[in-house]
Write an enzyme that holds these catalytic residues in place. Structure first.
Site, PDB file in Angstrom:
ATOM      1  N   ARG A   1      -2.546  -2.100  -3.560  1.00 38.49           N
ATOM      2  CA  ARG A   1      -3.736  -1.282  -3.386  1.00 38.49           C
ATOM      3  C   ARG A   1      -3.638  -0.102  -4.355  1.00 38.49           C
ATOM      4  NH1 ARG A   1      -4.881   3.379   0.852  1.00 38.49           N
ATOM      5  NH2 ARG A   1      -7.101   3.597   0.509  1.00 38.49           N
TER       6      ARG A   1
ATOM      7  N   ASN B   1       0.868  -1.173   0.000  1.00 36.08           N
ATOM      8  CA  ASN B   1       0.000   0.000   0.000  1.00 36.08           C
ATOM      9  C   ASN B   1       0.908   1.228   0.000  1.00 36.08           C
ATOM     10  OD1 ASN B   1      -1.804   2.027   0.486  1.00 36.08           O
ATOM     11  ND2 ASN B   1      -2.698   1.112   2.326  1.00 36.08           N
TER      12      ASN B   1
ATOM     13  N   HIS C   1     -12.865   2.952   0.085  1.00 36.07           N
ATOM     14  CA  HIS C   1     -12.761   1.907   1.117  1.00 36.07           C
ATOM     15  C   HIS C   1     -13.406   0.618   0.589  1.00 36.07           C
ATOM     16  CE1 HIS C   1     -12.806   5.195   4.456  1.00 36.07           C
ATOM     17  NE2 HIS C   1     -11.552   4.875   4.153  1.00 36.07           N
TER      18      HIS C   1
END
Ligand code: ADP
Length: 398
Positions: A91, A7, A180
């Site tokens: 991500r 990430n 999210h």
């Protein structure tokens, strides 16, 4: 099979190496201050001592090289060679309408991430740097992108369209995306299994209440609505983001405070939310609750407004699905703050929600916190975005 999950932020890189045979974390860590003086790597191998290395990381390339060295080190390492890493899951924050689901990286996919730079200006460039750094460090190892926006791509048109001239949707892909998404996908799916609900028909509302906060409605794990919009600014009141707001406030503020639109958006993203509402006390719920309990009125207003907005959204999403079977709480506030969960549930008695106060008196573990005779199951379920990314990665490389 071992999967590395990355990430990447503009100056940071978080990683987890996960053994997908039993979904256990082998090591995790963080590179901070990439491209800034004082770069530091903190590496935490499971079952071994933490290792901290302060060394210059001018870019994500050097950061990845340091992560690889830490993972394979004789002392604090956890693998012999990087060839033990089967794939890397990244991500990626904004896929726009170009990348709608998790996918293996190739040149075309990298170009699509670039094409979405204007939609995710803070995150997408860093996400791409992470991918390119992995390609350089581990040639031949597949990279997979998992998008924050893909869960929201299932929303029906009536939920994702803004009521602005249609040409802007056609020209610029302006619509609601819902962020999210990896967390909402993970928690809604897990809750259906955990609470024994119908995998096809279960109507689930997930409250992801962290520093950033969002709420989603899904039926059988498919998103029907989600509170964040073109960017993560829309929806709930957050730590420092305003959430929903009359757009005319922007014009008014710009005129009165002599700001330009970018400065105003910075205020709405970084100085608003419970931080702004409380007169600047804190964005952290622990500080705000302490201030409220000492009689600070602004802290009380901030917390009450936060809870009120969540209750309103739950009502709206129940209407959107013509009912609700389970409401789940996750992320920093959702997992740890029993007082906020209780306050929210107190506003939902009209739905037949009945909280089991003793069961609610817990932090960070998966459990049903509603009473057995509650009409709606209320579930506390810690999110695990890294595991969700690793699962998506395995599905694509197997
Ligand atoms: P993000 O991933 O969006 O940065 P997190 O999901 O980690 O945020 O949530 C962080 C927030 O969780 C903190 O700002 C704080 O408000 C809240 N939080 C963490 N622990 C507690 C606690 N014990 N009680 C109340 N709130 C908490």
């Amino acid at each position: 099979m071992k999967v590395l999950v990355l990430n990447c932020g503009s100056s940071s890189l978080k990683y987890q190496l996960i053994d997908m045979d039993d979904e256990s974390v082998i090591a995790k860590g963080l590179c901070e201050r990439i491209g800034i003086e004082g770069s530091v790597l903190t590496h935490k191998p499971t079952g071994k001592d933490k290792f901290v290395q302060e060394e210059a990381m001018p870019s994500h390339k050097e950061a990845i090289q340091m992560v690889m060295a830490a993972l394979t080190d004789a002392e604090h390492g956890v693998i012999k060679d990087t060839s033990e890493i089967t794939a890397v899951g990244h991500r990626v924050v904004h896929g726009g309408m170009k990348i709608t689901k998790s996918t293996l990286v190739n040149e075309e996919v990298k170009q699509m991430i670039r094409d979405c730079f204007d939609l995710g200006p803070l995150h997408n460039p860093a996400n791409l740097m992470g991918i390119e750094a992995c390609e350089a460090a581990m040639p031949g190892t597949p990279n997979v992108v998992v998008l924050d926006t893909s869960f929201g791509m299932d929303m029906p048109e009536k939920a994702y369209m803004y009521a602005i001239p249609h040409e802007y949707y056609e020209k610029y892909s302006i619509r609601r995306y819902g962020f999210h998404g990896t967390s909402h996908m993970f928690v809604s799916g897990e809750v259906i299994r955990f609470a024994g609900l119908d995998p096809e028909k279960a109507r689930v509302i997930v409250c992801h209440l962290g520093n950033g906060a969002s709420i989603s409605a899904s039926i059988g794990g498919k998103c029907v609505d989600s509170s964040m919009g073109l960017t993560p600014l829309e929806g709930l009141i957050m730590g420092t983001r305003s959430g929903d707001l009359d757009p005319a406030v922007v014009q008014f503020l710009c005129n009165k405070e002599n700001m330009d639109v970018n400065e105003c958006l910075n205020v709405l993203n970084k100085k608003s939310g419970v931080l702004g509402l409380s007169g600047g006390i804190s964005s952290d719920f622990r500080d705000l609750e302490a201030a409220r309990d000492e009689g600070n009125e602004l802290a009380k207003t901030a917390l009450d407004a936060y809870v009120y907005r969540v209750i309103k959204y739950i009502g709206a999403y129940t209407a959107a699905m013509n009912g609700v079977d389970a409401i789940a709480f996750t992320a920093g506030v959702g997992e740890n703050d029993m007082g906020t969960r209780k306050q929210i549930c107190e506003g939902l008695t009209y739905l037949g929600v009945k909280l089991d106060e003793e069961a609610n008196n817990v932090r960070g573990e998966s459990r049903i916190i509603s009473a057995p005779d509650s009409k709606v199951k209320v579930v506390l379920y810690p999110t695990n975005e890294e595991l969700a990314i690793a699962r998506e990665t395995v599905a694509l490389v197997q």
